[in-house]
Motif scaffolding. Structure first.
Motif, PDB file in Angstrom:
ATOM      1  N   UNK A 182       0.855  -1.190   0.000  1.00  0.00           N
ATOM      2  CA  UNK A 182       0.000   0.000   0.000  1.00  0.00           C
ATOM      3  C   UNK A 182       0.890   1.238   0.000  1.00  0.00           C
ATOM      4  N   UNK A 183       0.258   2.392  -0.241  1.00  0.00           N
ATOM      5  CA  UNK A 183       0.983   3.664  -0.268  1.00  0.00           C
ATOM      6  C   UNK A 183       0.639   4.473   0.972  1.00  0.00           C
ATOM      7  N   UNK A 184       1.647   5.103   1.554  1.00  0.00           N
ATOM      8  CA  UNK A 184       1.453   6.022   2.678  1.00  0.00           C
ATOM      9  C   UNK A 184       1.652   7.436   2.148  1.00  0.00           C
ATOM     10  N   UNK A 185       0.608   8.239   2.212  1.00  0.00           N
ATOM     11  CA  UNK A 185       0.633   9.608   1.687  1.00  0.00           C
ATOM     12  C   UNK A 185       0.933  10.583   2.817  1.00  0.00           C
ATOM     13  N   UNK A 186       1.951  11.427   2.614  1.00  0.00           N
ATOM     14  CA  UNK A 186       2.339  12.396   3.634  1.00  0.00           C
ATOM     15  C   UNK A 186       2.439  13.792   3.020  1.00  0.00           C
ATOM     16  N   UNK A 187       2.091  14.830   3.798  1.00  0.00           N
ATOM     17  CA  UNK A 187       2.269  16.192   3.310  1.00  0.00           C
ATOM     18  C   UNK A 187       3.731  16.614   3.414  1.00  0.00           C
ATOM     19  N   UNK A 188       4.172  17.376   2.460  1.00  0.00           N
ATOM     20  CA  UNK A 188       5.556  17.842   2.431  1.00  0.00           C
ATOM     21  C   UNK A 188       5.831  18.742   3.639  1.00  0.00           C
ATOM     22  N   UNK A 189       7.025  18.644   4.179  1.00  0.00           N
ATOM     23  CA  UNK A 189       7.444  19.537   5.249  1.00  0.00           C
ATOM     24  C   UNK A 189       7.344  18.965   6.642  1.00  0.00           C
ATOM     25  N   UNK A 190       6.696  17.815   6.809  1.00  0.00           N
ATOM     26  CA  UNK A 190       6.538  17.240   8.135  1.00  0.00           C
ATOM     27  C   UNK A 190       7.637  16.221   8.400  1.00  0.00           C
ATOM     28  N   UNK A 191       8.776  16.700   8.858  1.00  0.00           N
ATOM     29  CA  UNK A 191       9.904  15.801   9.114  1.00  0.00           C
ATOM     30  C   UNK A 191       9.586  14.824  10.237  1.00  0.00           C
ATOM     31  N   UNK A 192       8.769  15.243  11.206  1.00  0.00           N
ATOM     32  CA  UNK A 192       8.418  14.349  12.314  1.00  0.00           C
ATOM     33  C   UNK A 192       7.631  13.145  11.811  1.00  0.00           C
ATOM     34  N   UNK A 193       6.614  13.393  10.995  1.00  0.00           N
ATOM     35  CA  UNK A 193       5.823  12.281  10.467  1.00  0.00           C
ATOM     36  C   UNK A 193       6.652  11.375   9.578  1.00  0.00           C
ATOM     37  N   UNK A 194       7.541  11.961   8.796  1.00  0.00           N
ATOM     38  CA  UNK A 194       8.384  11.144   7.932  1.00  0.00           C
ATOM     39  C   UNK A 194       9.313  10.260   8.751  1.00  0.00           C
ATOM     40  N   UNK A 195       9.829  10.797   9.860  1.00  0.00           N
ATOM     41  CA  UNK A 195      10.693   9.986  10.728  1.00  0.00           C
ATOM     42  C   UNK A 195       9.908   8.826  11.347  1.00  0.00           C
ATOM     43  N   UNK A 196       8.671   9.090  11.763  1.00  0.00           N
ATOM     44  CA  UNK A 196       7.829   8.025  12.324  1.00  0.00           C
ATOM     45  C   UNK A 196       7.567   6.944  11.281  1.00  0.00           C
ATOM     46  N   UNK A 197       7.237   7.371  10.076  1.00  0.00           N
ATOM     47  CA  UNK A 197       6.928   6.410   9.019  1.00  0.00           C
ATOM     48  C   UNK A 197       8.172   5.621   8.617  1.00  0.00           C
ATOM     49  N   UNK A 198       9.338   6.230   8.665  1.00  0.00           N
ATOM     50  CA  UNK A 198      10.571   5.492   8.363  1.00  0.00           C
ATOM     51  C   UNK A 198      10.727   4.314   9.330  1.00  0.00           C
ATOM     52  N   UNK A 199      10.473   4.554  10.609  1.00  0.00           N
ATOM     53  CA  UNK A 199      10.571   3.466  11.595  1.00  0.00           C
ATOM     54  C   UNK A 199       9.456   2.442  11.390  1.00  0.00           C
ATOM     55  N   UNK A 200       8.295   2.929  11.005  1.00  0.00           N
ATOM     56  CA  UNK A 200       7.172   2.014  10.782  1.00  0.00           C
ATOM     57  C   UNK A 200       7.426   1.091   9.596  1.00  0.00           C
ATOM     58  N   UNK A 201       7.967   1.619   8.521  1.00  0.00           N
ATOM     59  CA  UNK A 201       8.227   0.775   7.345  1.00  0.00           C
ATOM     60  C   UNK A 201       9.259  -0.303   7.670  1.00  0.00           C
ATOM     61  N   UNK A 202      10.219  -0.004   8.556  1.00  0.00           N
ATOM     62  CA  UNK A 202      11.173  -1.028   8.974  1.00  0.00           C
ATOM     63  C   UNK A 202      10.459  -2.148   9.735  1.00  0.00           C
ATOM     64  N   UNK A 203       9.472  -1.772  10.564  1.00  0.00           N
ATOM     65  CA  UNK A 203       8.706  -2.783  11.288  1.00  0.00           C
ATOM     66  C   UNK A 203       7.855  -3.616  10.338  1.00  0.00           C
ATOM     67  N   UNK A 204       7.268  -2.969   9.337  1.00  0.00           N
ATOM     68  CA  UNK A 204       6.445  -3.702   8.373  1.00  0.00           C
ATOM     69  C   UNK A 204       7.268  -4.698   7.572  1.00  0.00           C
ATOM     70  N   UNK A 205       8.527  -4.358   7.339  1.00  0.00           N
ATOM     71  CA  UNK A 205       9.391  -5.280   6.586  1.00  0.00           C
ATOM     72  C   UNK A 205       9.515  -6.617   7.306  1.00  0.00           C
ATOM     73  N   UNK A 206       9.383  -6.612   8.623  1.00  0.00           N
ATOM     74  CA  UNK A 206       9.509  -7.854   9.397  1.00  0.00           C
ATOM     75  C   UNK A 206       8.330  -8.785   9.162  1.00  0.00           C
ATOM     76  N   UNK A 207       7.231  -8.271   8.622  1.00  0.00           N
ATOM     77  CA  UNK A 207       6.107  -9.162   8.289  1.00  0.00           C
ATOM     78  C   UNK A 207       5.947  -9.263   6.772  1.00  0.00           C
ATOM     79  N   UNK A 208       6.995  -8.893   6.043  1.00  0.00           N
ATOM     80  CA  UNK A 208       6.976  -9.066   4.597  1.00  0.00           C
ATOM     81  C   UNK A 208       6.180  -8.029   3.837  1.00  0.00           C
ATOM     82  N   UNK A 209       5.947  -6.857   4.435  1.00  0.00           N
ATOM     83  CA  UNK A 209       5.181  -5.793   3.794  1.00  0.00           C
ATOM     84  C   UNK A 209       6.101  -4.624   3.483  1.00  0.00           C
ATOM     85  N   UNK A 210       6.091  -4.189   2.220  1.00  0.00           N
ATOM     86  CA  UNK A 210       6.918  -3.056   1.814  1.00  0.00           C
ATOM     87  C   UNK A 210       6.024  -1.984   1.197  1.00  0.00           C
TER      88      UNK A 210
END
Length: 604
Positions: free
Chosen positions: A440-468
């Motif tokens: 799936x796609x995660x849509x984020x508004x430009x300029x929110x470095x905090x949300x992007x940092x959270x999502x970066x950690x989340x995508x690493x967690x999703x990789x552990x269940x085979x989701x990219x």
């Protein structure tokens, strides 16, 4: 600064303002109106209790906004507009007190009158009310505004208009609205519609206007200058007609309110540090504790203010679009929540200083309990038991990890729920029986470095269940366009709720709103239980039933697993120039639209 304790706030807000006064309406003109009972302030009040009637006039406040804008009309769906404009430009019959759950006092209206059961409401326009160009506000302007906003305006105005059976002029300066259904909040909502100048829009397509038309209103500020995408300057109107109206005394003290726009949070913060911006609202506690030691703070030129409130947490996090096949199954949504390692993310982002949002009305007396539904809550939900998401009646709580990066328990629970929904890991990739990968796609508004940092950690967690998943970062205009069209799989979500929820809940979560482009039901929830609980809270005749209906709504939404909640802000953190002052009396809503810059002033 005097701070209200939670106990004091709770007793004031609920024992007094929500406590029923044994009346359902009144058939004589009044100075104000409350959702339940009487408004707290008497007819002869001088000013709002959290305003300073002796505040000096002058100075400016400059805030940093991340993103851009391409419209100055906050009353329509089209375009991206600075969010503050609808509060600055939307003068209405009545104004809302931030010191009561839901009470209104006259602004454009000198009085309000309702039928015995609030089946109608009538407003009398205040003598001498004027638009910023000096022309009088008329009932013709009023009726044009209501009909226009209710038919081609922003979706937030459409629901109210659909419940108006008739609108009629009843006198030279009075208008009456009669409603189609029993809903005691409609009389209050009628007082909060912005009144615009009809003649300005002759020959102009109201719904399509962008920056070429600056709305004329009767509010204290006017847009004096702007540069699309760069800044908006609002100037206090020295000839504002309503300066002596009690609701306005001690407010709108600053000569200029300036909104400066930046490409990202880093640039915005740097502008504040060097004095280009003189007020900054900080949501990241780690940054507050580690980066607010720059020279202006050390020298005392910038003041750090921590302000309490007892507003409900609302919901902040990442919403899943149930219109998409990926997230139609609640078990998949549950898996996404288990895979989100909140405790690890919270430690990385805030040093574990911020508590997690546990439900839509957490941090308030309206929040759901986390055990089995009991009493009136259970009674209200019982007819919908077959349709409710598991645990809604039995009791639902968000998963809690051990705080380690691997989150083994959460990962295992996510895998189990995905398997139950028909997805398994095949050669390292989560896929269905046909071998189609889950993504799936995660849509984020430009300029929110905090949300992007959270999502970066989340995508690493999703990789552990085979989701990219893929992550799409778009500018503010594209973000608004795509979310308005529900063109996303998962996106950042922020929904504020109040101590007196009402008709806006249909807009946020109602079944009809799920298919309304530009609406606020981003998750696409269509739930008979949700619709019924909103109906109950609107028609409750006792405090107990009202509270139970909100708790039942909160329980249904939270157990629906539509949003992955992050942390909440039970205090507000504002850094501002020492010249910017505010009264000692802090309203129960705290830092909320209507407080800054409304009751602030500038003192050298």
């Amino acid at each position: 600064m005097r701070r209200l304790s939670r106990r004091a706030i709770r007793s004031t807000a609920f024992a007094v303002a929500l406590g029923l006064a044994g009346q359902t309406g009144f058939a004589e003109p009044r100075h104000g109106i409350a959702m339940y009972g009487d408004p707290a302030l008497p007819p002869d009040f001088v000013s709002l209790p959290y305003a300073n009637p002796d505040a000096p006039k002058g100075g400016q406040i400059v805030t940093a906004e991340v993103g851009s804008f391409d419209s100055l009309n906050p009353f329509i769906r089209k375009g991206s507009t600075p969010w503050q404009l609808r509060f600055f430009l939307g003068e209405s019959f009545m104004g809302r007190s931030l010191d009561e759950p839901f009470s209104l006092y006259g602004v454009l209206a000198e009085s309000v009158e309702t039928g015995p059961n609030r089946e109608w409401v009538e407003f009398t326009l205040r003598q001498g009310a004027e638009f910023s160009d000096g022309s009088p506000v008329t009932i013709e302007d009023v009726m044009w505004s209501y009909e226009t906003l209710g038919t081609v305006g922003h979706p937030r105005y459409l629901g109210f208009w659909a419940k108006v059976a008739s609108m009629e002029q009843t006198g030279e300066r009075s208008v009456r609205f009669t409603f189609t259904e029993e809903d005691r909040e409609l009389a209050l909502l009628a007082g909060l519609r912005p009144i615009l100048k009809k003649a300005q829009w002759d020959g102009v397509d109201f719904a399509e206007s962008t920056t070429e038309v600056v709305p004329i209103t009767s509010a204290p500020y006017v847009i004096a200058d702007y540069d699309p995408g760069r800044f908006v300057s609002l100037r206090r109107n020295p000839d504002y007609w309503g300066a002596d109206v009690p609701f306005r005394v001690g407010t709108n003290n600053l000569d200029e309110v300036r909104l400066e726009f930046f490409g990202d949070e880093t640039a915005a913060f740097e502008a504040f540090k060097v004095g280009e911006v003189n007020s900054n609202r900080e949501f990241n506690v780690a940054r507050w504790e580690s980066q607010y030691n720059f020279p202006a703070v050390q020298d005392g030129d910038v003041v750090l203010s921590i302000l309490p409130h007892e507003r409900p947490s609302g919901m902040t996090g990442f919403v899943m679009n149930t219109r998409r096949d990926q997230f139609a199954d609640w078990r998949v949504r549950d898996a996404m929540i288990h895979a989100f390692n909140f405790e690890f993310i919270n430690e990385a982002m805030t040093g574990s200083a911020q508590p997690r949002i546990t439900s839509y009305w957490s941090n308030s007396p309206l929040g759901m309990s986390h055990g089995p539904a009991e009493g009136r809550v259970a009674e209200f939900l019982a007819p919908f038991a077959a349709d409710l998401t598991p645990d809604a009646l039995e009791g639902y709580a968000l998963p809690v990890s051990d705080g380690s990066e691997r989150n083994r328990a959460g990962t295992a629970a996510a895998l189990a729920q995905m398997e139950a929904a028909g997805w398994t890991v095949q050669n390292g990739v989560m896929a269905n029986a046909a071998g189609t990968p889950f993504t799936f796609e995660i849509l984020l508004p430009q300029g929110s470095s905090e949300n992007q940092a959270i999502i970066d950690m989340y995508t690493e967690s999703l990789a552990r269940i085979g989701v990219t998943p893929t992550v799409a970062v778009v500018d503010s205009a594209q973000f608004a366009e795509r979310t308005d069209a529900f063109d996303f799989d998962m996106t950042y979500y922020r929904r504020g709720v109040s101590l007196s929820p009402g008709n806006e809940q249909y807009v946020y979560y109602g079944s009809e709103a799920a298919d309304t482009p530009g609406g606020s039901n981003l998750m696409g929830v269509k739930s008979p239980a949700v619709d019924a609980m909103i109906g109950r809270l609107l028609t409750s005749e006792s405090q107990d039933d009202f509270v139970a209906a909100v708790k039942a709504l909160d329980r249904t939404l939270t157990a629906g697993r539509y949003v992955i909640p992050i942390y909440q802000w039970n205090i507000s953190r504002l850094a501002h120039a020492k010249e910017l002052r505010f009264p000692e009396e802090i309203p129960i809503f705290g830092d909320w639209p209507g407080w800054q810059p409304d009751v602030w002033w500038y003192a050298e």
